[in-house]
Design a protein around this motif. Structure first.
Motif, PDB file in Angstrom:
ATOM      1  N   UNK A 261     115.116  33.727 106.040  1.00  0.00           N
ATOM      2  CA  UNK A 261     115.550  31.633 106.193  1.00  0.00           C
ATOM      3  C   UNK A 261     115.733  31.543 105.022  1.00  0.00           C
ATOM      4  N   UNK A 262     114.804  31.566 103.627  1.00  0.00           N
ATOM      5  CA  UNK A 262     115.493  31.633 102.146  1.00  0.00           C
ATOM      6  C   UNK A 262     115.540  32.669 101.764  1.00  0.00           C
ATOM      7  N   UNK A 263     115.931  34.105 101.914  1.00  0.00           N
ATOM      8  CA  UNK A 263     116.747  34.730 101.290  1.00  0.00           C
ATOM      9  C   UNK A 263     117.649  35.292 101.293  1.00  0.00           C
ATOM     10  N   UNK A 264     118.285  35.301 100.692  1.00  0.00           N
ATOM     11  CA  UNK A 264     120.253  35.826 100.391  1.00  0.00           C
ATOM     12  C   UNK A 264     120.186  36.895  99.787  1.00  0.00           C
ATOM     13  N   UNK A 265     120.821  38.135 100.226  1.00  0.00           N
ATOM     14  CA  UNK A 265     121.493  39.302  99.278  1.00  0.00           C
ATOM     15  C   UNK A 265     122.127  38.448  99.475  1.00  0.00           C
ATOM     16  N   UNK A 266     122.962  39.331  97.802  1.00  0.00           N
ATOM     17  CA  UNK A 266     124.719  39.084  97.217  1.00  0.00           C
ATOM     18  C   UNK A 266     125.193  40.466  96.996  1.00  0.00           C
ATOM     19  N   UNK A 267     126.072  40.638  96.286  1.00  0.00           N
ATOM     20  CA  UNK A 267     127.312  41.865  96.499  1.00  0.00           C
ATOM     21  C   UNK A 267     127.090  41.612  93.723  1.00  0.00           C
ATOM     22  N   UNK A 268     126.876  42.027  93.284  1.00  0.00           N
ATOM     23  CA  UNK A 268     127.182  42.467  91.876  1.00  0.00           C
ATOM     24  C   UNK A 268     128.366  42.877  91.549  1.00  0.00           C
ATOM     25  N   UNK A 269     128.966  41.839  90.648  1.00  0.00           N
ATOM     26  CA  UNK A 269     129.841  41.604  89.907  1.00  0.00           C
ATOM     27  C   UNK A 269     130.109  42.926  88.365  1.00  0.00           C
ATOM     28  N   UNK A 270     128.016  42.961  87.991  1.00  0.00           N
ATOM     29  CA  UNK A 270     127.788  43.368  86.879  1.00  0.00           C
ATOM     30  C   UNK A 270     125.815  44.074  87.009  1.00  0.00           C
ATOM     31  N   UNK A 271     125.984  45.435  86.573  1.00  0.00           N
ATOM     32  CA  UNK A 271     124.776  45.838  86.362  1.00  0.00           C
ATOM     33  C   UNK A 271     125.022  45.882  85.213  1.00  0.00           C
TER      34      UNK A 271
ATOM     35  N   UNK B 291     124.888  28.001  94.211  1.00  0.00           N
ATOM     36  CA  UNK B 291     125.257  27.273  95.579  1.00  0.00           C
ATOM     37  C   UNK B 291     126.851  28.244  96.167  1.00  0.00           C
ATOM     38  N   UNK B 292     126.994  28.068  95.065  1.00  0.00           N
ATOM     39  CA  UNK B 292     128.522  28.374  95.743  1.00  0.00           C
ATOM     40  C   UNK B 292     129.134  29.817  95.023  1.00  0.00           C
ATOM     41  N   UNK B 293     128.577  30.233  93.992  1.00  0.00           N
ATOM     42  CA  UNK B 293     128.062  31.951  93.425  1.00  0.00           C
ATOM     43  C   UNK B 293     127.774  32.270  94.702  1.00  0.00           C
ATOM     44  N   UNK B 294     126.305  32.061  95.246  1.00  0.00           N
ATOM     45  CA  UNK B 294     125.429  32.695  95.716  1.00  0.00           C
ATOM     46  C   UNK B 294     126.316  32.870  97.732  1.00  0.00           C
ATOM     47  N   UNK B 295     126.912  31.864  97.877  1.00  0.00           N
ATOM     48  CA  UNK B 295     128.158  32.005  99.216  1.00  0.00           C
ATOM     49  C   UNK B 295     129.128  32.866  98.972  1.00  0.00           C
ATOM     50  N   UNK B 296     129.537  32.580  97.165  1.00  0.00           N
ATOM     51  CA  UNK B 296     130.925  34.094  97.597  1.00  0.00           C
ATOM     52  C   UNK B 296     130.841  35.238  97.399  1.00  0.00           C
ATOM     53  N   UNK B 297     129.735  35.140  97.186  1.00  0.00           N
ATOM     54  CA  UNK B 297     128.462  37.286  97.314  1.00  0.00           C
ATOM     55  C   UNK B 297     127.162  37.504  98.024  1.00  0.00           C
ATOM     56  N   UNK B 298     127.658  36.471  99.387  1.00  0.00           N
ATOM     57  CA  UNK B 298     127.110  37.052 100.117  1.00  0.00           C
ATOM     58  C   UNK B 298     127.077  37.983 100.791  1.00  0.00           C
ATOM     59  N   UNK B 299     126.269  38.279 101.209  1.00  0.00           N
ATOM     60  CA  UNK B 299     125.761  39.701 101.956  1.00  0.00           C
ATOM     61  C   UNK B 299     125.105  40.038 103.552  1.00  0.00           C
ATOM     62  N   UNK B 300     123.887  39.590 103.206  1.00  0.00           N
ATOM     63  CA  UNK B 300     122.754  39.086 103.972  1.00  0.00           C
ATOM     64  C   UNK B 300     121.715  38.164 103.584  1.00  0.00           C
ATOM     65  N   UNK B 301     121.286  37.339 105.088  1.00  0.00           N
ATOM     66  CA  UNK B 301     120.259  37.150 104.931  1.00  0.00           C
ATOM     67  C   UNK B 301     118.636  37.353 105.792  1.00  0.00           C
ATOM     68  N   UNK B 302     118.624  38.890 105.123  1.00  0.00           N
ATOM     69  CA  UNK B 302     117.811  38.703 106.035  1.00  0.00           C
ATOM     70  C   UNK B 302     116.037  37.825 105.926  1.00  0.00           C
TER      71      UNK B 302
ATOM     72  N   UNK C 147     122.131  48.974  90.528  1.00  0.00           N
ATOM     73  CA  UNK C 147     123.214  50.346  90.645  1.00  0.00           C
ATOM     74  C   UNK C 147     123.258  51.319  91.804  1.00  0.00           C
ATOM     75  N   UNK C 148     122.684  51.957  92.653  1.00  0.00           N
ATOM     76  CA  UNK C 148     122.606  52.080  93.652  1.00  0.00           C
ATOM     77  C   UNK C 148     123.560  51.684  95.037  1.00  0.00           C
ATOM     78  N   UNK C 149     123.602  50.198  94.813  1.00  0.00           N
ATOM     79  CA  UNK C 149     123.930  49.508  96.008  1.00  0.00           C
ATOM     80  C   UNK C 149     124.823  48.350  96.051  1.00  0.00           C
ATOM     81  N   UNK C 150     124.913  47.919  94.676  1.00  0.00           N
ATOM     82  CA  UNK C 150     125.705  46.986  94.079  1.00  0.00           C
ATOM     83  C   UNK C 150     124.853  45.506  95.255  1.00  0.00           C
ATOM     84  N   UNK C 151     123.947  45.098  95.088  1.00  0.00           N
ATOM     85  CA  UNK C 151     123.347  44.106  95.750  1.00  0.00           C
ATOM     86  C   UNK C 151     122.113  43.907  95.248  1.00  0.00           C
ATOM     87  N   UNK C 152     121.367  42.235  95.468  1.00  0.00           N
ATOM     88  CA  UNK C 152     120.670  41.848  95.205  1.00  0.00           C
ATOM     89  C   UNK C 152     119.940  40.624  95.794  1.00  0.00           C
TER      90      UNK C 152
END
Lengths: 432, 174
Positions: A23-33, A10-21, A149-154
């Motif tokens: 209710x239960x889905x989180x789009x997060x930024x990535x530090x490495x692919x 949860x801490x990592x997700x909060x730290x990387x939060x980008x979007x909530x598309x 690879x393209x956007x740095x999100x998942x």
């Protein structure tokens, strides 16, 4: 500061939060692919077809050729070629080609690419291994990889975690592999689906990073999105050579990393207390990783091949343990045995400290680092009806070769089994 | 948008893994089309014969934890290349499920008792699933039986299906 008590994920997700598309889905930024040659070429081809052949950040993309290395035929050679050309085109610095390549989940941590609090994806289900560093690391398919690879999100479901507290003391001859096999046996191949397994407890605290990686590596075999261990002094010590310029001392690094330690009172969907004091060496007996029992209950199971290696158990500590058992002894005439150090560094250190010679003198074939045999690609494929004692992570029907049977076990058990030609507890072969 | 209506292939087994859906040795293929002949090649299931049973079907109904194991998207691709865009099960492995929606395909979870009922009523008979995506209803029918079952997918999953997958969706949004 949020008042809600949070798990590591949860801490990592909060730290990387980008979007909530949703209710239960989180789009997060990535530090490495992370990328390898089996699942990445199709992503590259699709990006090219769409006219979107770009990468979000060349420094955050790490690439290795590991699954079939050296290439075994024209098709695998082409997969390597596509990856090499892509790496050159985008000037990706961290690329590990043959000679410098190792099994992805061994070489990337070894190079210092994994840090506590990171969010990482790779087109490989055993990406959960990197959770050993207090990172959220998840295996994904090619499309997720492509968008990474393209956007740095998942996108992921909002993370729910199971707390697995491992307590007691491990008997001699019982290892992280036995612990995770026993846990999967307990909760089943579906026991942690869509959830993160957060490992804690004295046994985990006392584990080295190599052992924690073995533990987290097989979290996906219980269906987990990631295994995860809280970062601590062991994590800092492992990473120190990579981070020493960023922190004035180890305490400071630890303090920073502990931001990602779980809060007391965080919500878990389940809390499992697992006392390992009476745990014996474990082995799988069927085609699913949750079909597990103690080696002592296996009876006489003859084997044709022994395989020591993989992202689960091909690290230096694993090789040392196996070598201490076979040193000065010969493997059984009825078996062939293969050891694959998981990275060039592990291989090189194993030469320096003499254990490669121990393996060779006992009758082992020593191969280069590759995933090869674990998924029946190369370097140790089974024939129909053959049985393999293996330190890998999957015993699926046909996995190491059509009609072959795989028994998963620790490097110690695999080494002892090589000596007798049947599945054997290593306690009968203490180090010479 | 893909087609989610068609005849059913019943796979009465839990924990069917991605190695069974498409063995690793075919992962050296770099086109989706090349995977077509190998779908479910290593699946050991009483009465199932990949060569005869796959043809003409476009919906799979199965049990729990379908698609466990590897992250290979080759599993959904092998399904797609054989005309399957919809798998209905009592549970899915996370990566497989996400891969399906990422490709604009659907992996829909129904309660175990509903899956039991469908197996009891329909397995072994020629069965048709007609999907009304906007109303989120499957109409399941055989010669002598029919039932409408409502299903639930998240707005995000729904958007992925409408967009034709995650690349198109993410390219618009991020």
């Amino acid at each position: 500061m949020k008042s809600k008590k949070r798990t590591i994920a949860e801490k990592i997700f909060d730290f990387h939060h980008i979007d909530t598309p949703s209710e239960n889905i989180r789009v997060i930024s990535l530090d490495a692919v992370f990328c390898h040659e089996i699942t990445t070429p199709v992503a590259i081809a699709d990006l090219e077809t769409r006219g979107m052949d770009k990468v979000f950040d060349t420094s955050k993309i790490k690439v290795v050729i590991d699954h079939v290395s050296p290439a075994k035929d024209s098709k695998t050679a082409m997969q390597g070629k596509i990856l090499r050309e892509w790496v050159r085109k985008h000037k990706i610095q961290d690329f590990f080609d043959i000679g410098r390549n190792g099994v992805c989940h061994a070489i990337f941590p070894e190079k210092g690419f994994v840090r506590p609090g990171f969010a990482i994806i790779m087109g490989d289900s055993h990406t959960c291994t990197h959770g050993a560093f207090g990172a959220f690391a998840a295996g994904v398919g090619t499309t997720d990889l492509e968008v990474g690879i393209l956007k740095g999100v998942c996108a992921f479901k909002k993370p729910e975690s199971i707390s697995v507290k491992i307590t007691g003391a491990l008997h001699e001859g019982v290892y992280a592999k036995d612990v995770i096999l026993a846990l999967i046996g307990k909760i089943g191949v579906n026991g942690a689906t869509d959830r993160v397994i957060e490992f804690s407890g004295q046994v985990v605290d006392n584990m080295t990073m190599d052992q924690r990686m073995t533990l987290c590596n097989m979290a996906v075999e219980a269906g987990a999105t990631s295994g995860i261990c809280a970062p601590d002094r062991v994590t800092v010590d492992y990473l120190w050579k990579f981070i020493k310029d960023q922190y004035s001392n180890r305490e400071e690094a630890l303090k920073e990393f502990r931001r990602f330690a779980p809060d007391k009172g965080a919500d878990y969907t389940d809390i499992i207390n697992f006392d390992v004091s009476s745990l014996e060496p474990q082995v799988t007996f069927g085609y699913k990783p949750d079909q597990v029992k103690p080696v002592s209950e296996m009876g006489d199971v003859k084997i044709d091949q022994v395989y020591i290696g993989s992202c689960t158990n091909g690290r230096l500590e694993d090789l040392k343990i196996a070598a201490s058992i076979i040193k000065g002894r010969k493997i059984s005439d009825s078996v062939r045995a293969i050891v694959s150090p998981a990275t060039p560094e592990i291989f090189s250190k194993s030469i320096e400290n003499g254990i490669i010679k121990d393996f060779m003198d006992s009758g082992f074939c020593v191969t280069n680092p590759t995933c090869g045999a674990c998924l029946g690609m190369s370097n140790g494929v089974l024939a129909h009806g053959e049985v393999c004692a293996s330190t890998t992570n999957r015993n699926f029907n046909g996995r190491m070769g059509k009609g072959g049977m795989i028994h998963l076990m620790s490097p110690a058990t695999a080494a002892a089994s090589a000596l007798t030609g049947k599945i054997t507890n290593s306690k009968y072969y203490s180090a010479t | 948008m893909k087609n989610f209506t068609g005849k059913v292939l019943f796979l009465d087994k839990s924990d069917i893994n991605t190695d069974e859906i498409i063995p690793a040795k075919y992962l050296t293929e770099i086109t989706k089309k090349a995977l077509k002949p190998y779908l479910l090649e290593d699946l050991v299931l009483d009465g199932f014969n990949a060569e005869n049973d796959i043809k003409g079907k476009s919906v799979i109904i199965t049990r729990d934890n379908f698609g466990c194991g590897s992250s290979r998207e080759h599993a959904p691709w092998a399904l797609e290349m054989n005309g399957f865009n919809l798998v209905i099960a009592s549970g899915f492995a996370r990566i497989f499920r996400q891969n399906m929606f990422n490709c604009g395909m659907m992996a829909v979870q129904l309660e175990e008792k509903i899956i039991d009922r469908i197996f009891n009523n329909c397995a072994g008979k020629e069965t048709l699933v007609q999907t009304d995506l906007d109303s989120k209803i499957f109409a399941i029918s055989t010669d002598d039986f029919s039932e409408e079952i409502s299903f639930n997918i998240s707005n995000f999953d729904f958007a992925l299906v409408k967009a034709g997958g995650w690349v198109a969706y993410a390219d618009q949004k991020y």
